[in-house]
Design a protein around this motif. Structure first.
Motif, PDB file in Angstrom:
ATOM      1  N   MET A 164       0.854  -1.195   0.000  1.00  0.00           N
ATOM      2  CA  MET A 164       0.000   0.000   0.000  1.00  0.00           C
ATOM      3  C   MET A 164       0.891   1.247   0.000  1.00  0.00           C
ATOM      4  N   PRO A 165       0.619   2.206  -0.889  1.00  0.00           N
ATOM      5  CA  PRO A 165       1.477   3.392  -0.940  1.00  0.00           C
ATOM      6  C   PRO A 165       1.332   4.232   0.326  1.00  0.00           C
ATOM      7  N   SER A 166       2.392   4.943   0.656  1.00  0.00           N
ATOM      8  CA  SER A 166       2.341   5.841   1.819  1.00  0.00           C
ATOM      9  C   SER A 166       1.589   7.119   1.436  1.00  0.00           C
ATOM     10  N   GLU A 167       1.281   7.902   2.446  1.00  0.00           N
ATOM     11  CA  GLU A 167       0.628   9.198   2.215  1.00  0.00           C
ATOM     12  C   GLU A 167       1.408  10.023   1.190  1.00  0.00           C
ATOM     13  N   PHE A 168       2.740  10.015   1.321  1.00  0.00           N
ATOM     14  CA  PHE A 168       3.541  10.874   0.444  1.00  0.00           C
ATOM     15  C   PHE A 168       3.602  10.328  -0.968  1.00  0.00           C
ATOM     16  N   GLU A 169       3.576   8.974  -1.079  1.00  0.00           N
ATOM     17  CA  GLU A 169       3.523   8.386  -2.428  1.00  0.00           C
ATOM     18  C   GLU A 169       2.187   8.703  -3.093  1.00  0.00           C
ATOM     19  N   ALA A 173      -5.811   3.296   0.726  1.00  0.00           N
ATOM     20  CA  ALA A 173      -5.071   3.809  -0.421  1.00  0.00           C
ATOM     21  C   ALA A 173      -5.348   2.910  -1.625  1.00  0.00           C
ATOM     22  N   GLU A 196      -5.461   2.308  -5.212  1.00  0.00           N
ATOM     23  CA  GLU A 196      -4.802   3.033  -6.307  1.00  0.00           C
ATOM     24  C   GLU A 196      -5.678   3.171  -7.536  1.00  0.00           C
ATOM     25  N   THR A 202      -3.914  15.086   2.885  1.00  0.00           N
ATOM     26  CA  THR A 202      -4.350  13.716   2.634  1.00  0.00           C
ATOM     27  C   THR A 202      -4.304  12.957   3.946  1.00  0.00           C
ATOM     28  N   THR A 203      -5.415  12.298   4.260  1.00  0.00           N
ATOM     29  CA  THR A 203      -5.467  11.605   5.537  1.00  0.00           C
ATOM     30  C   THR A 203      -6.353  10.379   5.405  1.00  0.00           C
ATOM     31  N   ARG A 204      -6.234   9.453   6.345  1.00  0.00           N
ATOM     32  CA  ARG A 204      -7.108   8.290   6.320  1.00  0.00           C
ATOM     33  C   ARG A 204      -8.377   8.605   7.109  1.00  0.00           C
TER      34      ARG A 204
END
Ligand code: ADP
Ligand code: MG
Length: 310
Positions: free
Chosen positions: A1-6, A91, A93, A119-121
């Protein structure tokens, strides 16, 4: 799963040529051109309240920006920059790619650049803030209507609300899912319209906002209100009336202008290939809508949308 920054880098970091600084720093930097004021507006869309769970993400990306562009149109402002705050349950995609596609496709058509966000969960929520430019003093306010002005509506009303009842009617569904903000119309109405608002909560309610801010009343002929073509085949006068008067989400412009502007408004309609229909006039008195049918009988308008209505 991509990170917030990705996620930000992959889906939301696109070059912002007209901003001094776009995504990537603690804040974006923008400069209005000389003689211009900045118009700023925010809209929040929540899953389950403003759109159904499972809504096509491409359409959601379009709509989230479209409602903000519509606010710029209603101010007579030219949209320039936007920020996107988004809460995502996961996330996903494929979802993100489609959402970003819908958003950036519309942004490109209106020369609007995404310059930042957050961007937040969390439960799916989308909040866009938009900045536009308008020549100093030329913004179209709700407060400018004057007794004797004509009342005009762009395009047609009721289609988006009709789609909630008849999602199988494609033209209506398109009005609900992919509204077309009337940005070019808003720009052309600078110096022509006396007041403007976009129809987001229903004609009667949104006209009421102009009347309250302008401290005057309105006389409108129900029969003159432009309405979605699909109503003709349904023969349901009550549904039609509820959608045309009280249905939200059409994002047409509702504006007032002195009778001396009629030729100019008809020329704008021709240039833009967009129907502009005179539906009534501004009258003295309380901020009330006097709505009449063809026989001159009073019609009680359906209530527009109010999140806190009991
Ligand atoms: P900060 O911690 O300073 O709030 P963030 O780590 O949240 O910064 O964001 C990093 C950069 O990415 C910032 O420039 C921010 O504006 C941008 N950004 C974050 N989320 C989004 C998004 N959904 N769309 C566009 N830009 C975003
Ligand atoms: Mg942040």
């Amino acid at each position: 799963m991509p990170s917030e920054f990705e996620i930000i880098r992959r889906y939301f970091d696109r070059p912002a040529a007209s901003a001094l600084l776009g995504v990537g720093d603690d804040a974006a930097l923008v400069a209005a051109r000389p003689g211009m004021q900045l118009a700023v507006s925010t809209d929040l869309l929540l899953e389950g309240r403003h759109f159904r769970a499972g809504t096509d993400p491409r359409k959601l990306g379009h709509k989230a920006l479209a409602v903000n562009l519509s606010d710029m149109a209603a101010m007579g402002a030219t949209p320039r920059w936007a920020t996107l705050a988004i809460a995502l349950p996961a996330a996903d995609e494929a979802w993100l790619a489609a959402f970003a596609d819908g958003l950036f496709a519309l942004a490109a058509r209106y020369g609007t650049e995404l310059v930042g966000g957050d961007t937040t969960r969390g439960a799916l929520a989308i909040c866009i803030t938009i900045l536009g430019e308008v020549p100093a003093g030329a913004a179209l306010l709700r407060s400018g209507a004057r007794v004797g002005d004509d009342i005009w509506v762009s395009g047609e009303l009721g289609g988006a609300a009709l789609a909630l009842v008849h999602p199988e009617i494609a033209a209506a569904a398109a009005r609900l899912d992919q509204p077309e903000p009337r940005v070019a119309l808003g720009e052309r109405l600078r110096g022509v319209a006396s007041a403007a608002i976009d129809v987001s909560d229903g004609f009667a309610q949104d006209l009421g906002h102009i009347l309250e801010r302008s401290a005057c009343g309105a006389r409108v002929d129900y029969g003159r209100l432009p309405r979605a073509a699909a109503f003709a085949g349904l023969a349901d006068a009550t549904l039609e009336r509820d959608c045309v008067l009280g249905g939200g989400d059409d994002y047409e412009l509702l504006f007032t202008a002195p009778p001396s502007a009629r030729d100019a408004i008809e020329a704008i309609a021709r240039d833009l290939g967009l129907a502009l229909t005179g539906v009534g006039s501004v009258v003295p008195g309380d901020a009330m809508l006097d709505l009449r049918d063809a026989a001159g009988r009073t019609i009680a308008p359906a209530r527009g949308f109010d999140h806190f209505a009991p």
